[in-house]
Design a protein around this motif. Structure first.
Motif, PDB file in Angstrom:
ATOM      1  N   VAL A  42      -4.430 -36.154   4.153  1.00 17.48           N
ATOM      2  CA  VAL A  42      -5.091 -34.847   4.166  1.00 17.48           C
ATOM      3  C   VAL A  42      -6.552 -35.081   4.522  1.00 17.48           C
ATOM      4  O   VAL A  42      -7.257 -35.792   3.809  1.00 17.48           O
ATOM      5  N   GLY A  43      -6.989 -34.509   5.625  1.00 19.87           N
ATOM      6  CA  GLY A  43      -8.381 -34.683   6.016  1.00 19.87           C
ATOM      7  C   GLY A  43      -8.762 -36.130   6.243  1.00 19.87           C
ATOM      8  O   GLY A  43      -9.870 -36.551   5.908  1.00 19.87           O
ATOM      9  N   GLY A  44      -7.833 -36.921   6.785  1.00 15.20           N
ATOM     10  CA  GLY A  44      -8.117 -38.317   7.098  1.00 15.20           C
ATOM     11  C   GLY A  44      -7.979 -39.281   5.939  1.00 15.20           C
ATOM     12  O   GLY A  44      -8.291 -40.463   6.064  1.00 15.20           O
ATOM     13  N   ARG A  45      -7.500 -38.793   4.793  1.00 18.11           N
ATOM     14  CA  ARG A  45      -7.398 -39.645   3.601  1.00 18.11           C
ATOM     15  C   ARG A  45      -6.089 -39.365   2.864  1.00 18.11           C
ATOM     16  O   ARG A  45      -5.663 -38.214   2.768  1.00 18.11           O
ATOM     17  N   ARG A  46      -5.465 -40.409   2.345  1.00 20.72           N
ATOM     18  CA  ARG A  46      -4.265 -40.235   1.525  1.00 20.72           C
ATOM     19  C   ARG A  46      -4.674 -39.610   0.192  1.00 20.72           C
ATOM     20  O   ARG A  46      -5.624 -40.060  -0.451  1.00 20.72           O
ATOM     21  N   ARG A  47      -3.966 -38.557  -0.194  1.00 20.34           N
ATOM     22  CA  ARG A  47      -4.235 -37.886  -1.471  1.00 20.34           C
ATOM     23  C   ARG A  47      -2.899 -37.654  -2.175  1.00 20.34           C
ATOM     24  O   ARG A  47      -2.037 -36.959  -1.654  1.00 20.34           O
ATOM     25  N   ARG A  48      -2.765 -38.220  -3.356  1.00 19.62           N
ATOM     26  CA  ARG A  48      -1.523 -38.073  -4.120  1.00 19.62           C
ATOM     27  C   ARG A  48      -1.386 -36.641  -4.623  1.00 19.62           C
ATOM     28  O   ARG A  48      -2.356 -36.028  -5.066  1.00 19.62           O
ATOM     29  N   ILE A  49      -0.179 -36.099  -4.530  1.00 20.39           N
ATOM     30  CA  ILE A  49       0.105 -34.774  -5.074  1.00 20.39           C
ATOM     31  C   ILE A  49       0.298 -34.935  -6.577  1.00 20.39           C
ATOM     32  O   ILE A  49       1.223 -35.613  -7.027  1.00 20.39           O
ATOM     33  N   LEU A  50      -0.600 -34.326  -7.343  1.00 19.24           N
ATOM     34  CA  LEU A  50      -0.545 -34.416  -8.799  1.00 19.24           C
ATOM     35  C   LEU A  50       0.374 -33.352  -9.394  1.00 19.24           C
ATOM     36  O   LEU A  50       1.013 -33.576 -10.419  1.00 19.24           O
ATOM     37  N   ARG A  51       0.401 -32.198  -8.741  1.00 17.60           N
ATOM     38  CA  ARG A  51       1.234 -31.088  -9.211  1.00 17.60           C
ATOM     39  C   ARG A  51       1.494 -30.160  -8.033  1.00 17.60           C
ATOM     40  O   ARG A  51       0.600 -29.920  -7.226  1.00 17.60           O
ATOM     41  N   ALA A  52       2.710 -29.638  -7.945  1.00 17.60           N
ATOM     42  CA  ALA A  52       3.057 -28.682  -6.890  1.00 17.60           C
ATOM     43  C   ALA A  52       4.005 -27.649  -7.477  1.00 17.60           C
ATOM     44  O   ALA A  52       4.936 -27.995  -8.201  1.00 17.60           O
ATOM     45  N   ARG A  53       3.730 -26.390  -7.189  1.00 12.16           N
ATOM     46  CA  ARG A  53       4.610 -25.330  -7.666  1.00 12.16           C
ATOM     47  C   ARG A  53       4.752 -24.257  -6.593  1.00 12.16           C
ATOM     48  O   ARG A  53       3.791 -23.903  -5.926  1.00 12.16           O
ATOM     49  N   ARG A  54       5.989 -23.780  -6.458  1.00 13.57           N
ATOM     50  CA  ARG A  54       6.319 -22.757  -5.460  1.00 13.57           C
ATOM     51  C   ARG A  54       5.877 -21.392  -5.973  1.00 13.57           C
ATOM     52  O   ARG A  54       6.023 -21.088  -7.150  1.00 13.57           O
ATOM     53  N   THR A  55       5.339 -20.581  -5.064  1.00  7.45           N
ATOM     54  CA  THR A  55       4.980 -19.196  -5.369  1.00  7.45           C
ATOM     55  C   THR A  55       5.536 -18.321  -4.249  1.00  7.45           C
ATOM     56  O   THR A  55       5.964 -18.841  -3.215  1.00  7.45           O
ATOM     57  N   PRO A  56       5.505 -17.010  -4.416  1.00 11.33           N
ATOM     58  CA  PRO A  56       5.975 -16.145  -3.321  1.00 11.33           C
ATOM     59  C   PRO A  56       5.165 -16.305  -2.029  1.00 11.33           C
ATOM     60  O   PRO A  56       5.656 -16.012  -0.950  1.00 11.33           O
ATOM     61  N   LYS A  57       3.940 -16.804  -2.132  1.00  8.12           N
ATOM     62  CA  LYS A  57       3.083 -16.959  -0.947  1.00  8.12           C
ATOM     63  C   LYS A  57       2.986 -18.403  -0.472  1.00  8.12           C
ATOM     64  O   LYS A  57       2.072 -18.754   0.257  1.00  8.12           O
ATOM     65  N   GLY A  58       3.887 -19.260  -0.887  1.00  3.16           N
ATOM     66  CA  GLY A  58       3.835 -20.662  -0.481  1.00  3.16           C
ATOM     67  C   GLY A  58       3.838 -21.572  -1.691  1.00  3.16           C
ATOM     68  O   GLY A  58       4.586 -21.358  -2.633  1.00  3.16           O
ATOM     69  N   PHE A  59       2.961 -22.570  -1.682  1.00  2.00           N
ATOM     70  CA  PHE A  59       2.873 -23.526  -2.785  1.00  2.00           C
ATOM     71  C   PHE A  59       1.444 -23.596  -3.287  1.00  2.00           C
ATOM     72  O   PHE A  59       0.496 -23.441  -2.509  1.00  2.00           O
ATOM     73  N   LEU A  60       1.303 -23.868  -4.571  1.00  2.00           N
ATOM     74  CA  LEU A  60       0.012 -24.221  -5.150  1.00  2.00           C
ATOM     75  C   LEU A  60       0.090 -25.709  -5.441  1.00  2.00           C
ATOM     76  O   LEU A  60       1.027 -26.174  -6.095  1.00  2.00           O
ATOM     77  N   VAL A  61      -0.901 -26.460  -4.927  1.00  2.23           N
ATOM     78  CA  VAL A  61      -0.847 -27.916  -4.996  1.00  2.23           C
ATOM     79  C   VAL A  61      -2.168 -28.455  -5.533  1.00  2.23           C
ATOM     80  O   VAL A  61      -3.243 -28.037  -5.092  1.00  2.23           O
ATOM     81  N   ASP A  62      -2.069 -29.385  -6.485  1.00  2.00           N
ATOM     82  CA  ASP A  62      -3.230 -30.118  -6.978  1.00  2.00           C
ATOM     83  C   ASP A  62      -3.197 -31.498  -6.338  1.00  2.00           C
ATOM     84  O   ASP A  62      -2.196 -32.215  -6.452  1.00  2.00           O
TER      85      ASP A  62
END
Length: 163
Positions: A42-62
């Motif tokens: 992401v943006g030229g750097r590896r970033r671990r997904i800490l949390r991901a949850r589905r919503t009606p408008k896509g996903f919310l991701v930390d």
């Protein structure tokens, strides 16, 4: 560390969400690779997904290294990329969006209709955009309208919707 041999977009950051660095992500396809533990580029750097949850408008991701809304806002428009080797194998009759772009679109008799130049999601399904001699065709990516896809042969059989 920023190079991927065969990058595949798994989602795109559309906006920050809240004040703690959460980002709203529009998935590419179903979004099954937007899950905890994976580390997309992401943006030229590896970033671990800490949390991901589905919503009606896509996903919310930390994402790791995104502590606040300001940092999240800087990532707006960035793609989340994984190398193809990191992806789950697709199920039967399942395709990655990246594999559809570039396919030759043909009718059921094998007549050329054009080339799939992009796809985009709708609430109901993906849509294939086919560029042909007559301009652009927008074809719902459903079994009814795309009864056969053969990435190895580089083609998809397409039944354009009636106007």
């Amino acid at each position: 560390m920023g190079e991927l041999a065969d990058p595949v977009v798994i989602g795109t950051i559309t906006a920050p969400h809240g004040v703690r660095g959460t980002v709203r992500v529009r998935p590419a396809g179903e979004g099954r690779h937007l899950r905890e533990g994976l580390s997309p580029l992401v943006g030229g750097r590896r970033r671990r997904i800490l949390r991901a949850r589905r919503t009606p408008k896509g996903f919310l991701v930390d994402l790791e290294g995104v502590p606040d809304r300001f940092r999240a806002a800087e990532l707006r428009g960035e793609d989340l990329l994984l190398d193809r080797s990191e992806l789950d194998a697709p199920e039967e009759d399942e395709f990655y969006v990246a594999d559809l772009v570039g396919l030759e679109a043909v009718d059921e008799r094998g007549g050329a209709l054009g080339e799939v130049i992009e796809t985009f999601p709708t609430p109901a399904h993906e849509v294939l955009v086919v560029r042909g001699e007559g301009g652009l065709l927008y074809v719902p990516f459903t079994r009814e309208h795309v009864p056969e896809v053969d990435p190895r042969a580089g083609r998809a059989v397409v039944r354009p919707p009636e106007e």
